[in-house]
Scaffold this active site. Structure first.
Site, PDB file in Angstrom:
ATOM      1  N   ARG B 258       1.019  -1.167   0.148  1.00 41.64           N
ATOM      2  CA  ARG B 258      -0.391   0.292  -0.291  1.00 41.64           C
ATOM      3  C   ARG B 258       0.587   1.442  -0.044  1.00 41.64           C
ATOM      4  NH1 ARG B 258      -0.793   2.129   5.092  1.00 41.64           N
ATOM      5  NH2 ARG B 258      -0.950   0.792   6.537  1.00 41.64           N
ATOM      6  N   HIS B 262      -3.519   3.958   5.798  1.00 40.14           N
ATOM      7  CA  HIS B 262      -4.104   2.665   5.760  1.00 40.14           C
ATOM      8  C   HIS B 262      -5.353   3.520   5.476  1.00 40.14           C
ATOM      9  CE1 HIS B 262      -7.052   0.165   7.675  1.00 40.14           C
ATOM     10  NE2 HIS B 262      -7.681   1.238   8.555  1.00 40.14           N
ATOM     11  N   TYR B 271       5.325   5.261  10.728  1.00 40.94           N
ATOM     12  CA  TYR B 271       5.370   3.657  11.274  1.00 40.94           C
ATOM     13  C   TYR B 271       6.223   3.267  10.556  1.00 40.94           C
ATOM     14  CZ  TYR B 271       1.279   2.480   8.981  1.00 40.94           C
ATOM     15  OH  TYR B 271      -0.341   3.269   8.196  1.00 40.94           O
TER      16      TYR B 271
END
Lengths: 332, 367
Positions: B258, B262, B271
């Site tokens: 991705r 998200h 992260y």
């Protein structure tokens, strides 16, 4: 007597969650948090921000994506002497863990005749009003208040959030700690830096009044207080009680307030049928029937699935709906 | 040997990162190959516009798909007309291939219930936001279809994080026991919000989990649309194999990335490293397929330009249509709760209407 100097911070409700966790984790090395994205990411609402760096990956644990796994393993940890604080990312995703919570966390003490206990706190943001996607807005506190063996806590101010969270972590029994995410960042309040507790099971009278007792909790406390101020201008003097703990309910404060006013309304965003408004009305019936001057008005979410956000403002009790409901009870 | 009888740790590939052929080109016409490319461009452009709509406050939280077009379009293309698709919440690209208008997807993320209402004849189940719950529904629907004597395949999408849920295990276990005609398609995009794939399972691959359920698991380069097509097509054909004992489910693990967040509520820079993102962007499925199509004379500048224009127009039109839809009537929240509305719900609906009459809509709407 010397005055104790306490430093206070001006925090939002979600910062108070974080501060409560930080304070208790600093004090007690048995306390740990686990859940989805609580570690490196600091939680999707930042409720655990910085804790991973502070306490390390053994105490701030990013788990695989599995709610039953998170709560079920937390039960094992709790029974084995730790004090886990599992986070469920949104209340709408708590259902895979429902079996673990109601069949096990709630009953471990009973089933083992006190040999094992389950001192854990399941934290979950709940409630609507943030234009969130489907399944991100539900208020299902009644599911858990219905379950013997669980305590259910819902704070509505930053101060109470920290104090109640610390009480919940120190509580010897499992607590479902529901955080009203609509007001996670809506306002700030003074929060002592030290550790302190707000007792579970005690309601707070947010506004004293003589004409009607209005019981509410969580994010509904603010529109209820606003409605009370509007009604005060029209000569209706509302007492607003923030229940703070949904199980065990503070029957004493409910009854005491009602005996003073003789009228009551309950405001909650959960669906009306089977919601805790019915339980509060029953307490009034049981304890103060002869004081009652009007039916108890329930101002609640409708008995429909929580709609997608285009209509959520119509689903949630608005100030106007709260005022209307209070008037119905006052003018009966 | 079938593409599916593979060591699940050995990734199936057709095109390398430069669009060079390293496997067997599936049996697709020139027109189909170009259309697959166009659909991928459409999904990418839609995604870009959707993120921008959210940023401008014209849409709520939205889950982007950029980087995952190869897996979505390649797999959806491998289905036959009558087959069914069970999405998670990110398969906007796969949905378009199967007849779900972009306008519907926009409406859903704009908070309109009608966005989740598939037209008759569109074999797509509603979006599943809870993780992996749809796997059991796909297994059950496939099972029902088999019991009815039909011959259809049921593809179900979920992520790498979804494989940690109990429902993943239960869905695949039932499928293995009852030989349901399912294609379980895992979009392994490496990250379940902030949790990396290696913290999701200690298993070397997700594909190999199929071994435990007693059916084939295959890992495919999910950013290689032709490899995805080939593997999914083989799984669909197996799901419909008329020979005794040959009709079986398959687990496909499509390894991909991705590129974005998200959802628009997420900040992936917290992260993961920019360097990692760049490494995966080199595998971008769109230029990869484009290079192959150009190298083999199926596409030229003029055609690419025409496609760019057509997808921009198509997305702009979908946005116009979706934004022209007025806010639903508040009473609509009472519709479809039951087949017929109980009396007390009628009363609740009437009380809402009376309050709107009395106080006006401004008494309800928060800024």
């Amino acid at each position: 007597m010397a005055t104790q100097q306490t430093t206070t911070q001006n925090l939002t409700l979600v910062q108070a969650v974080r501060d409560g966790l930080y304070t208790e984790m600093s004090r007690d090395s048995d306390v740990l948090v686990l859940g989805e994205d609580v570690g490196k990411n600091g939680g999707v609402f930042r409720a655990t921000e910085g804790l991973y760096d502070e306490f390390g990956p053994d105490r701030v644990i990013d788990t695989p994506l599995a709610e039953s796994g998170i709560v079920g393993t937390a039960i094992g940890m709790a029974a084995y002497g730790l004090k886990p604080v599992p986070e469920i990312q949104f209340m709408g995703f708590i259902y895979p863990a429902f079996d673990q919570i109601v069949s096990h966390a709630a009953r471990l003490r009973t089933r083992s005749r006190g040999r094992f206990t389950c001192p854990l706190v399941v934290r979950a943001p709940y409630g609507g009003g943030i234009r969130a996607p489907e399944h991100h807005s539900e208020s299902k506190e009644a599911f858990f208040a219905h379950e013997p063996g669980l305590k259910v806590v819902i704070p509505s101010t930053p101060h109470d959030t920290k104090g109640l969270l610390i009480s919940a972590i120190r509580d010897p029994d499992p607590v479902v700690f529901l955080e009203p995410k609509l007001i996670y960042r809506a306002f700030r309040g003074d929060v002592p830096e030290d550790d302190y507790t707000v007792p579970i099971g005690e309601a707070a009278v947010r506004r004293e009044g003589t004409d009607i007792s209005v019981f509410t909790w969580g994010a509904m406390t603010r529109p209820t207080l606003e409605a009370a101020e509007n009604l005060a201008e029209a000569g209706v003097d509302c007492e607003v009680v923030d229940l703070r703990t949904m199980s065990p309910l503070d029957r004493e404060t409910i009854v005491e307030s009602f005996k003073k006013t003789g009228r009551a309304a309950v405001v909650h965003e959960a669906p009306k049928t089977g919601g805790l408004g019915g339980e509060i009305a029953s307490i009034i019936q049981e304890e103060a029937l002869l004081y009652q001057e009007a039916p108890v008005e329930r101002i609640a979410g409708f008995d429909t699935p929580f709609p997608l956000y285009a209509l959520e403002d119509y689903y949630l009790p608005s100030v106007a709906r709260v005022e209307e409901g209070i008037r119905n009870a006052v003018e009966f | 040997m079938s593409t599916l009888q593979h060591d699940p740790r050995d990734q199936v590939r057709v095109l390398d990162e430069d669009g060079e052929v390293v496997g067997e080109i599936p049996d697709l016409s020139d027109g189909e190959l170009v259309e697959m490319y166009r659909q991928m461009r459409l999904a990418r452009h839609f995604d870009k516009r959707a993120v921008s709509l959210q940023r401008q406050g014209r849409m709520g939280t939205y889950p982007p798909l950029s980087g995952q077009e190869g897996a979505q379009i390649g797999s959806a293309y491998a289905l036959d007309e009558d087959d069914w698709l069970f999405p998670s919440y990110r398969e906007h690209g796969a949905g378009v291939v199967r007849g779900l208008p972009l306008k519907q997807t926009l409406l859903y993320w704009m908070g309109h219930e009608d966005g989740n209402k598939m037209d008759e004849g569109v074999n797509i189940f509603p979006v599943a936001v809870p993780i992996s719950t749809q796997i059991l529904h796909a297994t059950g629907a496939a099972w029902a279809s088999k019991l009815k004597g039909e011959n259809r395949a049921f593809i179900c999408y979920f992520g790498d994080g979804g494989t940690s849920e109990g429902d993943f295990h239960e869905g695949l276990n039932f499928a293995g026991v009852f030989d349901t005609p399912n294609v379980f398609f895992c979009n392994n995009n490496q990250w379940a919000i902030s949790v990396p794939r290696e913290r999701q399972t200690a298993s070397e691959t997700i594909a190999q989990k199929a071994i435990a359920y007693g059916f084939d698991g295959v890992q495919v380069d999910g950013m290689d649309p032709l490899a995805v097509y080939a593997v999914t097509r083989a799984a669909v054909e197996k799901a419909k194999n008329p020979e005794e004992g040959q009709r079986r489910p398959t687990l496909v693990e499509a390894v991909q990335y991705r590129f974005g967040a998200h959802t628009t509520a997420d900040d992936p820079t917290v992260y993961r490293d920019a360097e990692e993102v760049e490494r995966w962007k080199a595998k971008d499925p769109i230029p990869r397929l484009e290079k192959f199509l150009r190298n083999t004379g199926r596409l030229d500048d003029e055609a690419v330009d025409g496609i760019r224009q057509s997808v921009e127009d198509e997305v702009a039109e979908a946005i116009r249509e979706a934004e022209a839809v007025e806010r639903p009537e508040p009473s609509e929240m009472f519709e479809h709760v039951y087949e017929s509305l109980p009396e007390d719900l009628r009363e609740q609906r009437a009380s809402l209407e009376a309050l709107r009459e009395q106080y006006g809509d401004e008494a309800f709407l928060r800024e």
